[in-house]
Design an enzyme around this catalytic site. Structure first.
Site, short mmCIF file in Angstrom:
data_model
loop_
_atom_site.label_atom_id
_atom_site.label_comp_id
_atom_site.label_asym_id
_atom_site.label_seq_id
_atom_site.Cartn_x
_atom_site.Cartn_y
_atom_site.Cartn_z
N LYS A 113 0.82 -1.22 0.00
CA LYS A 113 0.00 0.00 0.00
C LYS A 113 0.85 1.26 0.00
CE LYS A 113 -2.51 -0.19 3.53
NZ LYS A 113 -2.29 0.71 4.66
N ARG A 128 -10.34 3.81 10.70
CA ARG A 128 -10.16 2.45 11.18
C ARG A 128 -11.37 2.00 12.00
NH1 ARG A 128 -4.39 2.32 11.17
NH2 ARG A 128 -3.43 0.36 11.76
N ARG A 151 11.58 -11.35 2.59
CA ARG A 151 12.34 -10.10 2.71
C ARG A 151 13.48 -10.24 3.72
NH1 ARG A 151 8.39 -5.25 2.89
NH2 ARG A 151 7.89 -5.97 4.99
N ARG A 172 -1.08 -10.39 12.09
CA ARG A 172 -1.41 -9.01 11.74
C ARG A 172 -2.52 -8.97 10.68
NH1 ARG A 172 3.62 -6.03 9.93
NH2 ARG A 172 2.52 -4.13 10.41
N ARG A 201 13.26 -9.25 9.60
CA ARG A 201 12.60 -8.45 10.64
C ARG A 201 11.58 -9.30 11.37
NH1 ARG A 201 9.96 -3.25 8.14
NH2 ARG A 201 8.30 -4.28 9.27
P1 AMP Z 1 -0.27 1.64 11.08
O1 AMP Z 1 1.09 2.10 10.67
O2 AMP Z 1 -1.36 2.17 10.19
O3 AMP Z 1 -0.36 0.14 11.25
O4 AMP Z 1 -0.56 2.29 12.53
C1 AMP Z 1 0.27 2.02 13.62
C2 AMP Z 1 -0.49 2.21 14.93
O5 AMP Z 1 -0.96 3.56 15.05
C3 AMP Z 1 -1.74 1.36 15.07
O6 AMP Z 1 -1.45 0.05 15.55
C4 AMP Z 1 -2.56 2.16 16.09
O7 AMP Z 1 -2.02 1.99 17.39
C5 AMP Z 1 -2.27 3.59 15.66
N1 AMP Z 1 -3.24 4.08 14.65
C6 AMP Z 1 -2.96 4.48 13.37
N2 AMP Z 1 -4.07 4.90 12.74
C7 AMP Z 1 -5.08 4.78 13.62
C8 AMP Z 1 -6.49 5.01 13.56
N3 AMP Z 1 -7.07 5.48 12.43
N4 AMP Z 1 -7.23 4.77 14.66
C9 AMP Z 1 -6.68 4.29 15.79
N5 AMP Z 1 -5.37 4.03 15.93
C10 AMP Z 1 -4.56 4.26 14.85
#
Ligand code: AMP
Length: 216
Positions: free
Chosen positions: A13, A88, A123, A167, A156
């Site tokens: 993405k 989200r 990777r 995940r 990683r």
């Molecule tokens: P990501 O890089 O999108 O996986 O985001 C990393 C972390 O940031 C997530 O595991 C959440 O803890 C927090 N986070 C990011 N975007 C949101 C969202 N829209 N709502 C709630 N938590 C978020």
């Protein structure tokens, strides 16, 4: 052109968002990146969200919505944006529509879990110079040794198959209501991402043209 990109970790993405952002001159806004930066800088916001992000828990809606509200009011968002990682929750999606101007389209990138695992689990990175390889698609010249600096490559923790699988499950559960929300509103387009990045990006551009969001 106001877009939301949705897809599981490892689907590519970030690569697609970067390409579309550059091509059409609209910012790529990742709430996860914003939080990680704020945490690294040690700001007040960073301190508030640190525990959630480190535990992989959702940051409370009020905090995330405020962050996105401020970000979307910046002048570089005037022509549009790509939101990544937001919304989200259903509430975030509803507030985006009712208070933050809504979106034109949500693009869902999908591929079978096994394809994602093959990509991500192959990777390897160099712990010293940061070079990235793939044991099948971009292997180093010598088995698991960095071409650039000769260091033994590592995998990683996040890229291990069992972690990728977990995940993916969390992703499905979290985003399911948001995906349904946009599908019901007729705003969801699904794009198959189990192929070369250039093909996926070309498909995104085709969809944007078909929807009249960009000129021919
Ligand atoms: P990501 O890089 O999108 O996986 O985001 C990393 C972390 O940031 C997530 O595991 C959440 O803890 C927090 N986070 C990011 N975007 C949101 C969202 N829209 N709502 C709630 N938590 C978020």
């Amino acid at each position: 052109m106001r877009l939301v990109f949705i897809g599981p970790p490892g689907i590519g993405k970030g690569t697609y968002a970067k390409a579309i952002s550059q091509k059409f001159g609209i910012p790529h806004i990742s709430t996860g990146d914003i939080f990680r930066e704020e945490i690294a800088k040690g700001t007040e916001l960073g301190r508030k969200v640190r525990e959630y992000v480190e535990k992989g828990l959702l940051v409370p809606d009020e905090i995330v919505i405020e962050v996105v509200r401020q970000r979307l009011s910046q002048p570089d968002c005037a022509k549009g944006f790509i939101l990544d990682g937001f919304p989200r929750t259903l509430r975030q999606a509803e507030v985006l529509d009712s208070e933050l101007g809504g979106i034109d389209l949500a693009i869902l990138f999908y591929a079978p879990l096994e394809v994602i695992i093959e990509r991500v689990s192959g990777r390897r990175i160099c712990p010293k110079c940061g070079a990235i390889y793939h044991i099948k698609f971009m292997p180093p010249k010598n088995d698991e040794i960095c071409d650039r600096c000769g260091t033994k490559l590592i995998q990683r923790e996040d890229d291990k198959p069992e972690v990728v699988r977990r995940r993916y499950e969390v992703y499905l559960q979290t985003f399911e209501p948001v995906i349904r929300y946009y599908r019901e509103k007729g705003k969801l387009v699904e794009i198959f991402a189990g192929r070369r990045a250039e093909e996926v990006i070309a498909d995104v551009e085709r969809v944007l043209r078909e929807k009249g969001l960009v000129k021919e």
